[in-house]
Design a protein around this motif. Structure first.
Motif, mmCIF file in Angstrom:
data_model
loop_
_atom_site.group_PDB
_atom_site.id
_atom_site.type_symbol
_atom_site.label_atom_id
_atom_site.label_comp_id
_atom_site.label_asym_id
_atom_site.label_seq_id
_atom_site.Cartn_x
_atom_site.Cartn_y
_atom_site.Cartn_z
ATOM 1 N N ALA A 120 8.907 7.655 -6.413
ATOM 2 C CA ALA A 120 9.159 8.075 -5.025
ATOM 3 C C ALA A 120 8.348 7.170 -4.111
ATOM 4 N N TRP A 121 9.029 6.335 -3.335
ATOM 5 C CA TRP A 121 8.371 5.418 -2.395
ATOM 6 C C TRP A 121 8.417 6.026 -1.005
ATOM 7 N N GLU A 165 0.834 -1.190 0.000
ATOM 8 C CA GLU A 165 0.000 0.000 0.000
ATOM 9 C C GLU A 165 0.877 1.252 0.000
ATOM 10 N N ALA A 166 0.452 2.250 -0.771
ATOM 11 C CA ALA A 166 1.130 3.539 -0.704
ATOM 12 C C ALA A 166 0.842 4.169 0.652
ATOM 13 N N PRO A 167 1.741 5.010 1.157
ATOM 14 C CA PRO A 167 1.572 5.537 2.515
ATOM 15 C C PRO A 167 0.381 6.474 2.673
ATOM 16 N N ARG A 168 -0.102 7.069 1.572
ATOM 17 C CA ARG A 168 -1.257 7.975 1.648
ATOM 18 C C ARG A 168 -2.326 7.493 0.671
ATOM 19 N N PRO A 187 12.874 10.058 -5.465
ATOM 20 C CA PRO A 187 12.765 8.984 -6.457
ATOM 21 C C PRO A 187 14.007 8.098 -6.504
ATOM 22 N N GLY A 188 13.773 6.791 -6.411
ATOM 23 C CA GLY A 188 14.867 5.822 -6.497
ATOM 24 C C GLY A 188 15.722 5.687 -5.262
ATOM 25 N N GLN A 189 15.338 6.350 -4.162
ATOM 26 C CA GLN A 189 16.212 6.386 -2.986
ATOM 27 C C GLN A 189 15.658 5.640 -1.772
#
Length: 248
Positions: free
Chosen positions: A88-89, A54-57, A94-96
């Motif tokens: 962006a997770w 799940e995405a955080p929001r 992004p990618g970090q």
């Protein structure tokens, strides 16, 4: 009925919809974590995690999209970002995010360098054994009253279609917790065990030669396993041993 293009992506989507019931495809989730361009066969690898989280929001698109919606995005080449490199997770750039960074480390080992690894990952299709989204694996299993490796069988037609369309030679996964029981359920056996360079529950990597001649390589989950430092010699030895074998 949606008209699908006669492309690799379109053919994969057509086969998936013909093989997986609509009620399964209408669950929340994602099919491919990379653009349709990664289906060209430029990479010999297919990289798999366990399942989308799940995405955080709740308002984020990845918290709302269904698997079938994502298949439409794939067929019509509307997936523009590579999840491990461009997305962006959580609250990371992004990618970090940690798993993204560890995915890049893994591909640097595969390709023999950071820049080469990023280029290889950019060309590699990425997905998950289970396409359905959940907060965690325990939630997923409780939702359906089935083990994750059993749920993986529901989505295997998608992966079969992708593997055949791209002629992928190596399935590379960090979903080790479900791969071993899934492999047994598919009749592929227990696999060959090798050291991962770490200890405890993360101590082993596994390899299977599949009936069609393709290779399945499994490492511990990148949520905990960090493929750097003292792990690199063991991981390199594991990869080189099995990639040196003749393929399909």
């Amino acid at each position: 009925m949606e008209e699908l293009p006669d492309t690799a992506a379109g053919r994969i989507v057509a086969r998936t919809r013909a093989s997986i019931p609509p009620d399964v495809l209408h669950r929340g989730g994602r099919a491919l974590y990379s653009p349709a361009s990664t289906l060209s066969g430029a990479s010999r690898f297919y990289f798999l995690g366990l399942n989308p989280r799940e995405a955080p929001r709740a308002g984020q698109p990845h918290s709302q999209i269904s698997i079938d919606d994502d298949l439409s995005r794939l067929a019509h080449e509307k997936i523009f970002e590579h999840a491990y490199l461009d997305e962006a997770w959580k609250d990371y750039p992004p990618g970090q995010a940690p798993i993204q960074l560890r995915g890049k480390m893994l591909f640097a080992v595969l390709a023999g360098g950071e820049a080469q690894g990023e280029a290889l990952l950019r060309a590699t299709p990425v997905s998950n054994f289970v396409l359905e989204r959940s907060e965690d694996v325990a939630t997923l299993e409780k939702r359906h009253g089935r083990k994750a490796h059993e749920l993986a069988s529901d989505f295997w037609p998608f992966h079969e279609a992708l593997i055949e369309e791209t002629s992928a030679e190596v399935l590379l996964t960090h979903a080790l917790s479900i791969v071993r029981p899934f492999a047994r359920s598919m009749g592929w056996g227990a696999g060959l065990e090798r050291p991962s360079g770490w200890g405890g529950t993360l101590r082993s990597c596994y390899s299977w030669r599949l009936p069609a001649g393709r290779l399945l390589l499994a490492i511990p989950s990148l949520s905990r396993y960090i493929p750097d430092g003292s792990r690199i010699p063991a991981l390199t030895a594991f990869i080189e041993e099995f990639l040196a074998e003749p393929g399909p």
